[in-house]
Scaffold this active site. Structure first.
Site, mmCIF file in Angstrom:
data_model
loop_
_atom_site.group_PDB
_atom_site.id
_atom_site.type_symbol
_atom_site.label_atom_id
_atom_site.label_comp_id
_atom_site.label_asym_id
_atom_site.label_seq_id
_atom_site.Cartn_x
_atom_site.Cartn_y
_atom_site.Cartn_z
ATOM 1 N N CYS A 17 0.852 -1.269 -0.197
ATOM 2 C CA CYS A 17 0.052 0.119 -0.434
ATOM 3 C C CYS A 17 1.183 1.605 -0.050
ATOM 4 C CB CYS A 17 -0.806 0.351 1.268
ATOM 5 S SG CYS A 17 -2.430 0.738 1.072
ATOM 6 N N CYS A 75 -4.753 2.388 -5.844
ATOM 7 C CA CYS A 75 -4.817 2.702 -4.179
ATOM 8 C C CYS A 75 -6.413 3.779 -3.817
ATOM 9 C CB CYS A 75 -3.526 4.254 -4.505
ATOM 10 S SG CYS A 75 -2.115 2.631 -4.835
#
Length: 400
Positions: free
Chosen positions: A163, A343
């Site tokens: 991430c 994202c």
């Protein structure tokens, strides 16, 4: 006394990738699947940013592993310690050996807190925290609330990490909370990025530069945290362009640790020589090993030129399963992974951008009628409620 057991499919890792593949294999009729995973708990890690920002509780992100293992899958509650692809075996930490016909590598990555001198000793106290650990995310929120002035530093390490947007998301959440408390003008907020840009995809990068500027965040590009003195509350910052170092006093330090493949895999035959972090070599489209056709890898441990996210795994899992089944029938591997990743970039307590793109950084939006390059409340609801539900009820059951 050690034992040797054989399974048609052995999956190393019971995280998002491992369970998703196991569930899909069972749905496709594969009867002999073994899953190697030592942990008794399973975590939905994408929500840890919100835990650190005071917008979710840590308990929401954890469930018993045993309740998530797909029915019919053999759960081997041990830790993998070695792999021999030439002889088709996986060695467990206890000494037992698993033989396989096909192997799926999905053990995730490891957090290397000790790679930054002083960080491992400081984290969890003296204003130092990290949302990358379940036990520390609540501490982040505690520390944020304690800051009423001074300096707050948010860091991102060099190299591939899970991430890639998370290091800056918590900076935005903290700045948003401080603004609502009326103290943001008294806080110097520094965001350290090892990259030359704020985000890899240029369209969303332009938006995020505006978000950071709106909070008055001091973004330092090509800079890294290289040392922490927790007792003195000092962080040493390396400027990658000049090579100079600066010691900065802090009141809050949210540090994202360097990350790499699990130590036992870094020097294995499966590790990609091109990866200094030990991530595994597979074809970026088929996710199959070039040297060992019976080996596949996906998720954070795979050395793929895309961001390591749960959304990427959601697209990788069906490709792995389709190509494994094709290989079992000696058919061409026709399923392709195009590098899709997503994202969800939280920019405030109730706003989010959704960045979706492929290997070529081309936007690949899931919501064609919604402008996801603008911070939106509906996208925030997706992050807070929609994606967790899809994860627990869909991905881990092999449905989405």
């Amino acid at each position: 006394m050690t034992t040797v057991r054989h399974h048609q499919v052995v999956i190393v890792g019971g995280g998002t990738a491992g369970i998703s593949v196991a569930a899909r294999l069972r749905r496709r009729g594969v009867t002999d699947v073994a899953l190697v995973e030592p942990s008794e708990h399973h975590y939905y890690q994408p929500l840890w940013t919100l835990v650190g920002g005071g917008l979710a509780k840590a308990g929401e992100t954890v469930r018993p592993q045993g309740k998530l293992i797909p029915k019919g899958v053999t759960w081997i509650r041990g830790r993998a310690a070695g792999v021999d692809p030439d002889n088709r075996t996986v060695t467990l930490a206890g000494g037992d050996t698993l033989a396989y016909d096909q192997l799926v590598m999905a053990p995730g990555l490891q957090l290397d807190f000790e790679a930054v001198p002083g960080l491992a000793e400081s984290v969890g106290r003296n204003g130092v925290s990290s949302n990358y650990r379940y036990d520390l995310a609540p501490r982040t929120w505690q520390f944020i609330q304690q800051v009423r002035g001074g300096t707050a530093i948010f860091t991102m390490p060099a190299g591939p990490i899970k991430c890639g947007g998370a290091p800056q998301k918590i900076a935005y959440l903290a700045a948003d909370w401080w603004r609502r408390q009326g103290v943001l003008d008294d806080i110097r907020v520094i965001l350290l990025l090892p990259t030359a840009t704020i985000f890899s995809q240029p369209d969303w990068a332009r938006v995020l530069k505006g978000v950071a500027a709106g909070y008055g965040i001091e973004v330092r590009y090509e800079s890294q945290l290289v040392e922490v003195d927790g007792d003195s509350r000092q962080a040493v910052i390396l400027d990658g362009k000049s090579g100079s170092k600066e010691s900065v006093d802090y009141d809050l330090l949210h540090a994202v640790p360097p990350q790499s493949a699990p130590t036992w895999l870094k020097n294995s035959a499966l590790a990609d020589p091109a990866s200094p972090f030990g991530y595994l070599a597979v074809d970026q489209y088929t996710l199959q090993s070039a040297r060992w056709p019976d080996v596949f890898a996906l998720g954070d441990v795979a050395n793929l030129p895309t961001s390591k996210t749960g959304a990427a795994i959601r697209k990788q899992a069906p490709v792995v399963v389709a190509n494994m089944l094709a290989a079992r029938r000696s058919r061409p591997l026709s399923a392709r992974y195009d590098g899709y990743t997503s994202c969800p970039l939280v920019t405030a307590r109730n706003r989010m951008l959704l960045a979706e793109f492929d290997y070529e950084l081309k936007p690949t939006p899931s919501f064609l009628l919604i402008d996801t390059m603008k911070p939106r409340y509906d996208m925030w609801l997706l992050k807070r409620h929609g994606l967790p539900a899809m994860y627990w009820q869909g991905m881990l059951r092999g449905l989405v």
